[in-house]
Design an enzyme around this catalytic site. Structure first.
Site, PDB file in Angstrom:
ATOM      1  N   GLU A  45     -29.231  13.777  31.833  1.00  0.00           N
ATOM      2  CA  GLU A  45     -29.541  12.834  32.647  1.00  0.00           C
ATOM      3  C   GLU A  45     -28.250  12.053  32.397  1.00  0.00           C
ATOM      4  OE1 GLU A  45     -32.027   8.779  32.048  1.00  0.00           O
ATOM      5  OE2 GLU A  45     -33.420  10.623  32.660  1.00  0.00           O
ATOM      6  N   ASP A  85     -40.155  11.920  27.081  1.00  0.00           N
ATOM      7  CA  ASP A  85     -39.063  12.412  27.105  1.00  0.00           C
ATOM      8  C   ASP A  85     -39.002  14.086  27.182  1.00  0.00           C
ATOM      9  OD1 ASP A  85     -37.743   9.863  25.698  1.00  0.00           O
ATOM     10  OD2 ASP A  85     -39.365  10.525  24.366  1.00  0.00           O
ATOM     11  N   ASP A  93     -33.040  14.860  27.994  1.00  0.00           N
ATOM     12  CA  ASP A  93     -33.003  13.689  28.340  1.00  0.00           C
ATOM     13  C   ASP A  93     -32.718  13.064  27.000  1.00  0.00           C
ATOM     14  OD1 ASP A  93     -34.161  11.220  29.551  1.00  0.00           O
ATOM     15  OD2 ASP A  93     -35.968  11.336  28.230  1.00  0.00           O
TER      16      ASP A  93
END
Length: 194
Positions: A68, A141, A7
């Protein structure tokens, strides 16, 4: 298959590692956040993120890295830092010959909760449940990184490239891929003087 989810972020970059076994059985391996201080210069922040991601990849030797996909946000500084961290994750993986897959937040939410519009707390609960954790990973996160790894493990396309992967793309992903291909073609043609 060992999957490392990322992330991306410049202050906190979530890293989650899972193992996807037979019959899509998922096992938790590791979760952490690589940090960089906003009090140091941008180049040193990027170096800290790169070094942290490299250490995780060397330590866990993943078979795939799931990152991501960065989309435009209203805060330009946030999107820049996020995109830079995503690029560092791709670079670290490429240097090690590890395949990279990019997944949107909607894809990750859909894979883990069945709802592409799920709230963060719903994602965190499902990550906890799917991986049989005793408590939710924190900060968010870290949970998001695990969700990205789980998404990759559960996606039918995985890290496949080319035609087979394109069968599993959403309309938005196909448009994104076409735009990227067109941009690459234009760049190659301009380099050739066409």
């Amino acid at each position: 298959m060992i999957i490392l989810g990322v992330d991306p972020g410049l202050t906190r970059c979530g890293v989650g590692v899972i193992e996807a076994g037979e019959h899509r059985r998922l096992s938790f391996i590791h979760v952490d956040v690589v940090r960089s201080s906003p009090d140091i210069t941008q180049d040193l922040r990027l170096l800290a993120i790169y070094n942290g991601l490299s250490e995780k990849m060397d330590r866990f030797a993943p078979d795939a890295v799931s990152i991501e996909r960065v989309f435009a946000q209203s805060n330009r500084n946030t999107v820049l830092g996020t995109a830079q961290a995503a690029g560092l994750a791709m670079l670290a993986a490429a240097q090690r010959g590890i395949p990279v897959a990019l997944h949107t937040p909607t894809e990750a939410k859909l894979a883990i909760t069945g709802n592409g519009q799920a709230q963060k707390v719903q994602v965190e609960r499902m990550v906890t449940r799917v991986l049989n954790l005793t408590k939710m990973p924190t900060p968010a996160d870290a949970a998001d990184a695990l969700a990205l790894a789980i998404c990759h493990a559960l996606r039918p396309a995985g890290a496949l490239q080319g035609g087979e992967r394109e069968q599993h793309l959403t309309a938005a992903q196909r448009q994104w891929a076409e735009a990227a291909q067109n941009s690459t073609r234009r760049r190659k043609n301009s380099d050739r003087g066409m």
